[in-house]
Design a protein around this motif. Structure first.
Motif, PDB file in Angstrom:
ATOM      1  N   SER A  45       0.828  -1.309   0.074  1.00 54.40           N
ATOM      2  CA  SER A  45       0.032   0.188   0.095  1.00 54.40           C
ATOM      3  C   SER A  45       0.939   1.324   0.085  1.00 54.40           C
ATOM      4  N   PHE A  91      -4.172  -4.352  -0.984  1.00 58.62           N
ATOM      5  CA  PHE A  91      -3.887  -2.952  -0.982  1.00 58.62           C
ATOM      6  C   PHE A  91      -4.911  -1.819  -0.923  1.00 58.62           C
ATOM      7  N   ASN A  92      -6.214  -2.460  -0.574  1.00 57.30           N
ATOM      8  CA  ASN A  92      -7.398  -1.770  -0.923  1.00 57.30           C
ATOM      9  C   ASN A  92      -8.385  -2.248   0.019  1.00 57.30           C
ATOM     10  N   GLN A 117      -3.441  -1.194   5.382  1.00 56.58           N
ATOM     11  CA  GLN A 117      -3.413  -0.630   4.360  1.00 56.58           C
ATOM     12  C   GLN A 117      -3.678   0.901   4.680  1.00 56.58           C
TER      13      GLN A 117
END
Length: 261
Positions: A45, A91-92, A117
């Protein structure tokens, strides 16, 4: 990362050496299942948001949306290809929510993933601020999402965030999680979906699709106008995608059980 962590069983009749060996394997298993993926989500991230923020801060007026679109999409695809086998390469937070709902992520890891993240987003945005000329940084609002300027734009921007994030979450769930449809080109397909989304919707909402991507720059720049759109839209999209895939296909655990039979 979809299964539950195995229980650590110790053979009481095997002696002290065997017990120590089992304890060591237990610690290693817990590290690999719970700590290592969160570290990777934080690192990925941070890298993704660092590159994404820089692409906005250093964007030339002549390139329009092309530079941020390519930078975000190519960076995400590359980072997923490198780190995805360890954590799943989310990453979200919106993607993690969708993957959890279809059984591709242990529910115990959802909150740790979100924290990792968001912290990664803060680190990436801070690094982007540190290496950027001050004038460029503030002219670009620190890469925070400043597309929505008035109340009349809210409904359209929120709708765009939901639809754009649904495409991204579908690319992840069907391209990298579902056994029937996933393939080796998933990282690049996911990155390509980000490119398409930004080119299509960047002028409407900014095409955030990621609360962590919105949060880090907002903190660094102190820009919070209509910030809630970039949480509600993507998270609602993740929820919708997760429910849709469960309705049409079933969750990953159920599908694998049926396949085994």
């Amino acid at each position: 990362m979809s299964g539950e962590a195995p229980m650590c069983e110790v053979d009481l009749g095997g002696g002290k050496v065997k017990e120590n060996s089992m304890a060591g394997r237990c610690r290693q298993s817990c590290y690999e299942r719970y700590i290592q993926p969160c570290v990777v989500e934080l690192l990925g991230s941070a890298l993704f948001i660092f590159i994404g923020c820089l692409s906005v801060i250093e964007n030339s007026p002549n390139t329009g949306l092309l530079q941020p679109a390519l930078a975000h999409g190519l960076a995400l695809g590359l980072i997923i290809a490198i780190l995805g086998n360890i954590s799943g390469g989310h990453f979200n937070p919106a993607v993690s929510l969708a993957v959890t709902l279809i059984g591709g992520l242990n529910a115990m890891l959802l909150l740790p993933y979100w924290i990792s993240q968001l912290v990664g987003g803060l680190i990436g945005a801070a690094l982007a601020k540190a290496v950027s000329p001050e004038e460029r940084f503030w002219n670009a609002s620190g890469a925070a999402f400043a597309t929505v300027q008035e109340q009349g734009q809210v409904s359209v921007a929120l709708g765009a965030e939901i639809i754009l994030t649904m495409l991204l979450a579908l690319a992840v769930c069907m391209g990298a999680v579902n056994e029937k449809t996933k393939g080796p080109l998933a990282p690049f397909c996911i990155g390509f979906s980000v490119v398409v989304d930004i080119l299509a919707g960047g002028g409407i909402s900014g095409a955030c699709m990621n609360p962590a991507r919105a949060f880090g720059p907002a903190v660094m720049a102190g820009y919070w106008d209509f910030h809630w759109i970039y949480w509600v839209g993507p998270l609602l999209a993740g929820l919708l995608v997760g429910l849709l895939i469960r309705l049409l296909i079933g969750d990953e655990k159920t599908r694998l059980i049926l396949k085994a039979r």
